[in-house]
Design a protein around this motif. Sequence first.
Motif, PDB file in Angstrom:
ATOM      1  N   SER A 115      15.355  16.359 102.011  1.00 49.16           N
ATOM      2  CA  SER A 115      16.454  16.227 100.452  1.00 49.16           C
ATOM      3  C   SER A 115      15.980  16.902  99.916  1.00 49.16           C
ATOM      4  CB  SER A 115      15.566  14.840 100.324  1.00 49.16           C
ATOM      5  OG  SER A 115      15.746  13.468 101.294  1.00 49.16           O
ATOM      6  N   ARG A 116      14.944  17.615  99.390  1.00 44.36           N
ATOM      7  CA  ARG A 116      14.890  18.765  98.289  1.00 44.36           C
ATOM      8  C   ARG A 116      15.553  19.585  97.986  1.00 44.36           C
ATOM      9  NH1 ARG A 116      10.276  21.260  95.741  1.00 44.36           N
ATOM     10  NH2 ARG A 116      10.523  23.230  94.361  1.00 44.36           N
ATOM     11  N   PHE A 117      15.869  20.454  99.594  1.00 46.47           N
ATOM     12  CA  PHE A 117      16.778  21.147  99.520  1.00 46.47           C
ATOM     13  C   PHE A 117      18.384  20.878  99.499  1.00 46.47           C
ATOM     14  CE2 PHE A 117      20.551  23.829 101.933  1.00 46.47           C
ATOM     15  CZ  PHE A 117      19.780  25.065 101.753  1.00 46.47           C
ATOM     16  N   TRP A 118      18.998  19.582  99.541  1.00 48.32           N
ATOM     17  CA  TRP A 118      19.970  19.309  99.804  1.00 48.32           C
ATOM     18  C   TRP A 118      19.926  18.554  98.243  1.00 48.32           C
ATOM     19  CZ3 TRP A 118      19.287  15.490 103.784  1.00 48.32           C
ATOM     20  CH2 TRP A 118      19.340  15.490 104.508  1.00 48.32           C
ATOM     21  N   ILE A 119      19.505  18.258  97.418  1.00 48.45           N
ATOM     22  CA  ILE A 119      19.361  17.699  96.211  1.00 48.45           C
ATOM     23  C   ILE A 119      19.167  18.796  95.219  1.00 48.45           C
ATOM     24  CG2 ILE A 119      18.522  16.547  94.104  1.00 48.45           C
ATOM     25  CD1 ILE A 119      16.995  14.534  96.387  1.00 48.45           C
ATOM     26  N   GLU A 120      18.711  19.719  94.985  1.00 52.57           N
ATOM     27  CA  GLU A 120      19.022  21.531  95.076  1.00 52.57           C
ATOM     28  C   GLU A 120      20.083  21.546  94.675  1.00 52.57           C
ATOM     29  OE1 GLU A 120      13.946  22.544  93.742  1.00 52.57           O
ATOM     30  OE2 GLU A 120      15.337  23.602  96.003  1.00 52.57           O
ATOM     31  N   HIS A 121      20.404  22.148  95.676  1.00 52.68           N
ATOM     32  CA  HIS A 121      21.772  22.571  96.006  1.00 52.68           C
ATOM     33  C   HIS A 121      23.012  21.856  95.239  1.00 52.68           C
ATOM     34  CE1 HIS A 121      25.191  24.532  97.990  1.00 52.68           C
ATOM     35  NE2 HIS A 121      25.966  22.776  97.996  1.00 52.68           N
ATOM     36  N   GLU A 122      22.880  20.092  94.650  1.00 46.67           N
ATOM     37  CA  GLU A 122      24.026  19.599  94.428  1.00 46.67           C
ATOM     38  C   GLU A 122      24.017  19.702  93.408  1.00 46.67           C
ATOM     39  OE1 GLU A 122      24.319  15.037  96.231  1.00 46.67           O
ATOM     40  OE2 GLU A 122      22.274  15.773  97.401  1.00 46.67           O
ATOM     41  N   LEU A 123      22.287  19.579  92.651  1.00 43.08           N
ATOM     42  CA  LEU A 123      22.084  19.664  90.619  1.00 43.08           C
ATOM     43  C   LEU A 123      22.673  21.317  90.763  1.00 43.08           C
ATOM     44  CD1 LEU A 123      17.854  18.205  90.336  1.00 43.08           C
ATOM     45  CD2 LEU A 123      20.471  16.785  90.652  1.00 43.08           C
ATOM     46  N   VAL A 124      22.494  21.761  91.231  1.00 44.21           N
ATOM     47  CA  VAL A 124      22.771  23.713  90.971  1.00 44.21           C
ATOM     48  C   VAL A 124      24.269  24.042  91.304  1.00 44.21           C
ATOM     49  CG1 VAL A 124      22.718  25.693  91.100  1.00 44.21           C
ATOM     50  CG2 VAL A 124      20.360  24.033  91.454  1.00 44.21           C
ATOM     51  N   GLU A 125      24.696  23.329  92.366  1.00 43.44           N
ATOM     52  CA  GLU A 125      26.055  23.571  92.779  1.00 43.44           C
ATOM     53  C   GLU A 125      27.386  22.609  92.384  1.00 43.44           C
ATOM     54  OE1 GLU A 125      27.094  26.997  93.740  1.00 43.44           O
ATOM     55  OE2 GLU A 125      24.744  27.911  94.337  1.00 43.44           O
ATOM     56  N   VAL A 126      27.015  21.743  92.573  1.00 41.71           N
ATOM     57  CA  VAL A 126      27.721  21.063  92.003  1.00 41.71           C
ATOM     58  C   VAL A 126      28.101  20.192  90.651  1.00 41.71           C
ATOM     59  CG1 VAL A 126      28.826  18.364  92.290  1.00 41.71           C
ATOM     60  CG2 VAL A 126      27.644  19.896  94.432  1.00 41.71           C
ATOM     61  N   PHE A 127      26.671  20.055  90.090  1.00 44.53           N
ATOM     62  CA  PHE A 127      26.570  19.383  89.106  1.00 44.53           C
ATOM     63  C   PHE A 127      26.028  20.746  87.327  1.00 44.53           C
ATOM     64  CE2 PHE A 127      25.761  15.644  91.189  1.00 44.53           C
ATOM     65  CZ  PHE A 127      27.114  14.888  91.335  1.00 44.53           C
ATOM     66  N   GLY A 128      25.569  21.532  87.636  1.00 41.30           N
ATOM     67  CA  GLY A 128      25.606  22.306  86.790  1.00 41.30           C
ATOM     68  C   GLY A 128      24.026  22.543  86.531  1.00 41.30           C
ATOM     69  N   VAL A 129      23.447  21.488  87.349  1.00 43.87           N
ATOM     70  CA  VAL A 129      22.064  21.475  86.424  1.00 43.87           C
ATOM     71  C   VAL A 129      21.670  22.946  86.581  1.00 43.87           C
ATOM     72  CG1 VAL A 129      19.766  20.253  86.555  1.00 43.87           C
ATOM     73  CG2 VAL A 129      22.182  19.124  86.776  1.00 43.87           C
ATOM     74  N   ASP A 130      20.436  22.997  85.680  1.00 46.67           N
ATOM     75  CA  ASP A 130      19.330  24.623  85.442  1.00 46.67           C
ATOM     76  C   ASP A 130      18.129  23.906  84.972  1.00 46.67           C
ATOM     77  OD1 ASP A 130      19.422  24.131  82.499  1.00 46.67           O
ATOM     78  OD2 ASP A 130      20.379  26.142  82.692  1.00 46.67           O
ATOM     79  N   LEU A 131      17.764  23.120  85.208  1.00 48.60           N
ATOM     80  CA  LEU A 131      16.580  21.934  85.129  1.00 48.60           C
ATOM     81  C   LEU A 131      15.770  21.481  86.016  1.00 48.60           C
ATOM     82  CD1 LEU A 131      16.880  20.380  81.369  1.00 48.60           C
ATOM     83  CD2 LEU A 131      16.048  22.642  81.375  1.00 48.60           C
ATOM     84  N   VAL A 132      14.691  22.075  85.931  1.00 46.95           N
ATOM     85  CA  VAL A 132      13.637  21.069  87.335  1.00 46.95           C
ATOM     86  C   VAL A 132      13.336  19.635  87.224  1.00 46.95           C
ATOM     87  CG1 VAL A 132      11.778  21.389  88.828  1.00 46.95           C
ATOM     88  CG2 VAL A 132      12.170  23.179  87.835  1.00 46.95           C
ATOM     89  N   PRO A 133      13.751  18.461  87.827  1.00 46.07           N
ATOM     90  CA  PRO A 133      13.357  17.311  87.530  1.00 46.07           C
ATOM     91  C   PRO A 133      12.391  16.941  86.661  1.00 46.07           C
ATOM     92  CG  PRO A 133      14.732  17.628  89.624  1.00 46.07           C
ATOM     93  CD  PRO A 133      14.443  19.069  89.267  1.00 46.07           C
ATOM     94  N   SER A 134      11.592  16.143  86.477  1.00 38.89           N
ATOM     95  CA  SER A 134      10.411  15.759  85.527  1.00 38.89           C
ATOM     96  C   SER A 134      10.911  14.400  84.791  1.00 38.89           C
ATOM     97  CB  SER A 134      10.297  16.679  84.950  1.00 38.89           C
ATOM     98  OG  SER A 134      10.783  17.101  83.764  1.00 38.89           O
ATOM     99  N   ALA A 135       9.781  13.868  84.713  1.00 40.25           N
ATOM    100  CA  ALA A 135      10.200  12.807  83.359  1.00 40.25           C
ATOM    101  C   ALA A 135      10.562  13.118  82.462  1.00 40.25           C
ATOM    102  CB  ALA A 135       7.782  11.866  82.668  1.00 40.25           C
ATOM    103  N   GLU A 136      10.228  14.523  81.420  1.00 40.78           N
ATOM    104  CA  GLU A 136      10.658  14.996  80.147  1.00 40.78           C
ATOM    105  C   GLU A 136      12.206  15.287  80.782  1.00 40.78           C
ATOM    106  OE1 GLU A 136       6.403  14.715  80.990  1.00 40.78           O
ATOM    107  OE2 GLU A 136       7.290  15.679  82.312  1.00 40.78           O
ATOM    108  N   THR A 137      12.322  16.140  82.040  1.00 40.83           N
ATOM    109  CA  THR A 137      13.993  16.559  81.954  1.00 40.83           C
ATOM    110  C   THR A 137      14.936  15.815  81.913  1.00 40.83           C
ATOM    111  OG1 THR A 137      13.086  17.234  83.817  1.00 40.83           O
ATOM    112  CG2 THR A 137      12.964  18.621  82.401  1.00 40.83           C
ATOM    113  N   ALA A 138      14.408  14.135  82.602  1.00 46.78           N
ATOM    114  CA  ALA A 138      15.261  13.582  83.006  1.00 46.78           C
ATOM    115  C   ALA A 138      16.306  12.513  82.344  1.00 46.78           C
ATOM    116  CB  ALA A 138      14.850  11.567  83.387  1.00 46.78           C
ATOM    117  N   ASP A 139      16.620  12.196  81.219  1.00 42.81           N
ATOM    118  CA  ASP A 139      17.258  12.365  80.416  1.00 42.81           C
ATOM    119  C   ASP A 139      18.690  13.473  79.902  1.00 42.81           C
ATOM    120  OD1 ASP A 139      16.829   9.933  79.478  1.00 42.81           O
ATOM    121  OD2 ASP A 139      15.780   9.970  78.233  1.00 42.81           O
ATOM    122  N   ALA A 140      18.296  14.907  80.273  1.00 44.69           N
ATOM    123  CA  ALA A 140      19.116  15.842  79.972  1.00 44.69           C
ATOM    124  C   ALA A 140      19.700  15.957  81.337  1.00 44.69           C
ATOM    125  CB  ALA A 140      18.816  17.169  80.031  1.00 44.69           C
TER     126      ALA A 140
END
Length: 476
Positions: A115-140
Amino acid sequence: MNAARLTLDPNRAFPADPGTREIAVRIYEHVKDLPIISMHGHVEAQAFAENTPFPDPAQLLIVPDHYVFRMLASQGVNLDDLGVPRQDGGAVETDSRAIWKRFCENWKLYRGTPSRFWIEHELVEVFGVDLVPSAETADAIYDQIASVIAEEDFTPQGLLDRFDIEIISTTDPASSDLEFHRQIREQGLGHRVVPTFRPDAALTLTGPTFKAEVEAIGKLSGEDVSTYEGYLAALRHRRRAFIEAGARATDHGHLLPNTQPLPDEEAAALYGRAVAGEEISAEEGAAFEAHMLFQMAKMSTEDGLVMQIHPGVRRDHSTEILETYGKDKGYDIPIGVDYTRGVQPMLDAFGRNPNFHCILFTIDETVYSRELAPIAGTYPAVRLGAPWWFIDSPDGMRRFRELATETAGFYNTSGFVDDTRAFASIPARHDLARRIDAGYLANLVAEGRLTEEEAIETAVDLTSTLPKASYPPIAH
C-alpha cells in the motif's frame, strides 16, 4: 521546520546489486510505457457509464479501499471514523478532511507494505504531491489532490486515457441486467470496458441471497428456474448475454477449488430442496458448489468464456464487521487449499480440451511450486494467474516468479492483473509488477541464463502479449 519532501526513487523495487539493477533498468525501459491490460478489475460499471467526477480525496483513496482502511483498523481505528458506510445507515464521519488527516497522521503504519508503494506512486505521479503525509501536511496534500480531481478530464472515462488503459473489466453478478454496459457501449467505450460474469451468489445454495439471485436470473433469461434444468438453462442464457456485452471471462471465488461433479439426479434434488426453502447442510452446499464449478467449466467449453478460479479466502471473518458494515471490509482471511485433488475432476474432463481455458489464482503460496506450477506446466487449458490480493506485493511477486517459473515457465502464466476497486492505484500496481518482472529477468541475465534480448522480449510478453492472449475476445 520544513515538511519532508516526498520523492520516488527511480530504481525502487529493482535489485540491490548495482550491476543487476542496471540490467533491470534497461529491461524496464521497454515496458514502462506500454498500455495497461486490466482484465481482473472491480471498478464498478456504473462509474464508467455515468462518468461522475470523484467527490474528494478521502472518498477516492481511503473510504472504498479495504487495503488502506484495514491497516488503520488493525491499530484500533474505528471504521465509523474512516467514513465507511454502515448497513443500518447510522452516523459515520462525513468530514472528508478529518478522514484524510486520520490517514496522514498514521502514515508510518504503511512502511514496508505494498500500500505504501502504491499510494506514494499515486501521490507523486497522479496528483503531483511532493509532501510526505503527516498530521501537519494533511490539509496541503488534500488541497493538491482535490485540485487534480477537479480537472475536467479526471473522471472514470477520462482516467482510461490518462492512465493509458487499453482495456479494463468490471466484475458483475449473474443477475446484472448489464444496463450500465449498454450505456458504455453507446458512448463508444464498449471495446475498452467489458463485463466479467461472476455467478457465485447463484451457485451457493447456503448463501443468503441464493433464492433472490436465482429468481433474478430466471426473470432476465425467461427460463423456469423452479427446476434444475431451467436453472442451468438460465445460467447459459446469462452467459450469452454477457458475451454479447463483450465479456471474455467468468470469475469464481468459492472457498475451495473442488470440482467434483454430482450425479445429475442428486444435483437436481439438492437444487429443488434449496429453492423450496428447505435447510441445506454445509456439506451439501459445498458438494453442490463443486458440482457447479464443474458445470461452469463445461459451459466454458461451449461458449468460450475463460474460467477464472480464485479460492482460498474465508470471507467476512468478523461477523460483527459483516453485520455492521457489510462485505469487503478487510476481514477476508486466507486458508490453505488443495488444488491437486480439487481441480482434478475438472481437468480430467476438460484440461486437454482446446475449447477450455482456465486461469488459476491462489493466496496460498505453498501451492505455487508444489501444485499450481506443475498443473499449469502440463495441462494446455490452464494458465497460472498472477499474484493476487495479499501477495501482489514486491516480495510476493518475486516469490511467485521464483517458485513457479522453473516448472511452469513464463508462458503458462497470465501476465499481471490488478484485481482492485481502487481506480487511482491501477497504474501503480502495474508499474510495480513491471519493475519486479524486470528485476527477476535481470537476475537471469546476470546469471547467464537468458540473454538480455530474451529478457526484454519476455518482459514485453508478460506485460502485454500474455494478458491479451489469456483473455481473447469472443465472436458473437
